[in-house]
Scaffold this active site. Structure first.
Site, short mmCIF file in Angstrom:
data_model
loop_
_atom_site.label_atom_id
_atom_site.label_comp_id
_atom_site.label_asym_id
_atom_site.label_seq_id
_atom_site.Cartn_x
_atom_site.Cartn_y
_atom_site.Cartn_z
N HIS A 1 -2.66 -6.43 2.37
CA HIS A 1 -2.11 -7.78 2.47
C HIS A 1 -2.63 -8.56 1.26
CE1 HIS A 1 -0.15 -10.32 5.82
NE2 HIS A 1 0.61 -9.29 5.53
N HIS B 1 7.52 -2.51 -1.22
CA HIS B 1 6.65 -2.58 -0.06
C HIS B 1 7.20 -1.77 1.12
CE1 HIS B 1 3.43 -4.45 2.34
NE2 HIS B 1 4.32 -4.54 3.32
#
Length: 784
Positions: free
Chosen positions: A96, A50
């Site tokens: 998300h 990420h």
């Protein structure tokens, strides 16, 4: 004062931080010792996919990133482009996904909050938000819960913050069951004379912590986002942040006011990895170091330890580097807005991140080891397409049940069209966007559902910017991805994503400018997953070059996998979402998709309704919504992009809109020609009489191919009758034989009537039943 030496961690402890054994060995080599718990956590989040893109960075290097309008490209909180007349637009998209799977409301809400901070950290005021969403089947109760929660979370944060949510896309497929995709995009208009960057500088300059307090929410969110979801993921709710949009509204005002003082040297949002990310990235980008004292951080929980401070992803927090001697000036601004603001550190010459806690050094790591010189995995791409793709490509329309001019088996073509309009992925997303405030700020020129792209008016944010009181220019934005196309052929499917995004902008009259992308894929450690990622990146890069839309940044979200009924890992469809922005020179000439007046001529730009155009690489039932919805089949090759024709069709559409000839424009996408025509009728509540002028009998293609085949380079436009001759002359020059006059717009009382030839009617439906299926498809599935 020195870091307390630690014994080696166990393999289980290392794995809990998302670190591989060989990565731990590298950490020890770089530090010259074993890390302590806090340092191990810092490496865990910063070396996660990420944060450091360790599997995707080699692939991202092929993206074009420079252009005449690009002011800020990849590497900062958001990209910035010059849209003329003194306007500079910041924009970005972020995911998300995993937080939204575990806690849908807060996961989606904080996704919106995070992307808004990326925008105003650059010195831009957010002016619009969009989203790209993927869910499983609405027949599943868990999917309905996730869907409701995600939409409510997006609505809550955006509405409370005061930014219009103006567009997006929503798809439903069992491939996303349990692992939804929540990609949030935001646009902002630069409000400060200088673009605010994130690289720290100025030895001795103070480092300010501003915004909200720090708690234990969002612990290890970056690592959580970089791991496969499992049944145990429901226990990871502490990894999901909790947002406060009203506090963030104060934060944006305080930040912009602070930036205008000129006292802010650098700024960084505390997003993924919180204090760890902001300190290390600011230091690494500036080639300096940062000392930071956790004892000075405002907290809302007691008994926190360094590991928790450093990995917390509590929302609405920022880190500033200020000019020495002007820190109190900035602190006063934040206090006036009711926010925290303290000097918690300073810039140092040694390029390290040194963290203090209770008077001793709690962590000390070279900044580049955390934020720059991170692991990179250059994996081998499969030499041949995997078996699933090769098998899918063997599919042919000949495998379909026979159809005739009357319909498919016992279903008429009327019924088939209604079935497609009732498919949630095609149907209106009115239930979704009605929950969003899409008119706050009073600049929304095109409302959600009215056109293929959103359009927002540009108004000056600083006195010297803008083009005067007329406010006649705007920006268009869209998010796009047909993930079924990408699953079946990642390279061709990814090219089609960029082409359709550009086509969406062209349909409102906007010139495509630049791209931000969100690459949502499964595990790159599996050969098929990496092949999909590599091929999709290759296609995106090529298409962005052709359409001259450089990539200014974005997000990579990997390990999007869930467990199937047998407990086996199941990846999502590869979903490289493209967010594209475009310039609208004249807001008075923006087009929407609905017909405008009875008697207007209807034209099809691009591949005409000609039997010779079907079963080609460019126009096919392969990978179509018709094939999936009516035949429960995901197979075939998706339509290949004809770059030359695509660019000519889009240019013709934009030119026709600019000249005032075109009164409506709509992309032919999922569902093909029949669905696109129906959507134009539904948007305008007017019928249309369509003549396809086909031969009496079809020998080279099927009737379902004529009505529902999909392919790029196809736009339906309507033109006032008095201008038809001029328009057709232009089309002949620009497109040659690649256009067709289909018919005329009817009145509110006339149906959508599609004739194959004068003697044969294929579809004859009033607008009311079309609208009912289209507008109420999602609501019907939510009432159980």
């Amino acid at each position: 004062m020195s870091v307390i030496s630690e014994a080696p961690f166990s393999p289980e402890e290392i794995a809990d931080e998302g670190i591989k054994p060989e990565e731990y060995t590298e950490i020890v080599n770089r530090l010259g010792r074993h890390p302590n718990k806090a340092e191990l956590g810092m490496f865990g989040v910063m070396w996660s996919e990420h944060c450091c893109y360790k599997n995707s960075r080699p692939l991202l290097k092929q993206f074009p990133t420079e252009g005449k309008r690009i002011l800020v490209g990849p590497g900062e909180n958001a990209g910035v482009v010059d849209v003329g007349n003194g306007f500079r637009l910041a924009f970005k998209i972020e995911s998300h996904n995993h937080p939204s799977a575990v806690e849908p409301f807060q996961g989606a809400a904080t996704g919106v909050g995070g992307i808004l901070r990326d925008i105003f950290t650059m010195g831009a005021r957010p002016i619009a938000a969009l989203n790209s969403l993927r869910f499983g089947s609405l027949e599943d109760a868990r999917t309905r819960r996730i869907f409701n929660g995600v939409v409510a979370g997006i609505a809550h944060y955006g509405n409370c913050f005061g930014v219009p949510t103006v567009g997006g896309e929503v798809y439903f497929d069992r491939a996303y069951s349990g692992n939804p995709l929540v990609n949030a995009m935001a646009l902002g208009l630069m409000e400060t004379p200088e673009i605010i960057k994130s690289g720290a500088s100025g030895i001795g300059n103070p480092v300010l912590y501003v915004g909200s307090t720090t708690g234990r929410d969002g612990m290890g969110g970056a690592s959580f986002a970089s791991a496969e979801l499992s049944d145990a993921s429901m226990d990871d709710r502490p990894a999901v942040q909790v947002g406060d949009p009203f506090l963030e509204k104060s934060l944006v005002e305080a930040c912009l006011e602070a930036f205008k003082t000129g006292a802010v040297v650098a700024a960084q949002d505390m997003g993924a990895a919180g204090i760890t990310c902001s300190t290390s990235e600011m230091a690494a980008k500036g080639g300096v170091g940062i000392e930071f004292d956790l004892d000075l951080v405002p907290v809302r929980e007691t008994g926190m330890v360094p590991y928790e401070y450093l990995l917390s992803e509590s929302q609405e927090r920022m880190l500033f580097v200020a000019e020495k001697g002007r820190e109190q000036e900035l602190i006063d601004i934040f206090h006036r807005w009711g926010l925290q603001a303290v000097v918690a550190g300073q810039v140092i010459a040694d390029p390290i991140v040194r963290i203090f806690f209770k008077g001793v050094v709690a962590a000390e790591i070279p900044a580049t080891a955390l934020a720059d010189n991170t692991p990179i995995y250059e994996r081998q791409v499969l030499a041949e397409p995997p078996e699933y793709a090769r098998k899918a490509w063997e599919w042919s329309p000949d495998a379909l049940p026979p159809c005739s001019e009357t319909g498919l088996g016992s279903q008429s073509w009327n019924e088939v069209l209604l079935t497609l309009l009732d498919t949630p992925s095609i149907a209106s997303k009115r239930w979704v966007y009605r929950q969003y405030d899409h008119q706050v700020q009073n600049n929304t020129r095109v409302l959600p559902g009215d056109a293929d792209a959103a359009v927002v008016r540009l108004r000056p944010q600083i006195p010297e910017a803008g083009n005067g009181p007329s406010y006649n220019t705007g920006v268009a934005a869209t998010v796009d991805c047909n993930s079924r196309y990408v699953y079946l052929n990642p390279y061709e499917g990814a090219k089609a994503v960029v082409a359709e995004a550009a086509r969406n902008l062209s349909c409102v009259g906007a010139e495509p400018l630049a791209v931000t992308d969100n690459l949502n894929f499964g595990s790159p450690e599996k050969p098929i997953g990496y092949w999909q990622l590599a091929e999709a990146c290759r296609g995106l890069a090529e298409a962005c070059e052709v359409f001259e839309t450089p990539v200014t940044g974005g997000n990579v979200s990997l390990y999007n996998e869930t467990l199937d009924a047998q407990g086996n890992p199941q990846p999502i469809y590869p979903t490289p979402v493209v967010g594209m922005v475009g310039l609208v020179e004249d807001l008075q000439k923006v087009c929407t998709q609905g017909w405008q007046a009875e008697g207007d001529r209807i034209y099809l730009l691009g591949y005409s309704v000609n039997p010779q155009n079907y079963r080609t690489p460019h126009l096919t039932l392969g990978a179509s919504e018709y094939l999936a919805a009516l035949h429960q089949t995901v197979a075939g090759q998706p339509p290949f992009v004809d770059f030359d024709l695509e660019r000519r069709v889009q240019a013709a559409c934009r030119y026709g809109i600019a000249q005032g000839w075109i009164r409506s424009a709509h992309d032919c996408a999922e569902g093909g020609l029949a669905v696109a025509l129906a959507e134009c009728c539904i948007s305008s509540q007017r019928g249309a009489e369509i003549h396809l002028n086909l031969p009496q009998s079809l020998s080279d293609c099927r009737w379902d191919e004529v009505l529902f085949a999909e392919g790029g380079a196809r736009i339906i436009v309507s033109v006032e009758g008095d201008r038809a001759a001029t328009w057709e002359s232009y089309l002949q020059e620009q497109l040659g034989s690649h256009w067709q006059c289909l018919g005329r717009v009817g009145s509110a009382d006339t149906p959508l009537h599609v004739f194959a030839n004068p003697e044969l009617s294929l579809i004859n439906l009033n607008v009311a039943p079309l609208s009912d299926r289209y507008y109420n498809a999602i609501e019907r599935r939510l009432v159980v």
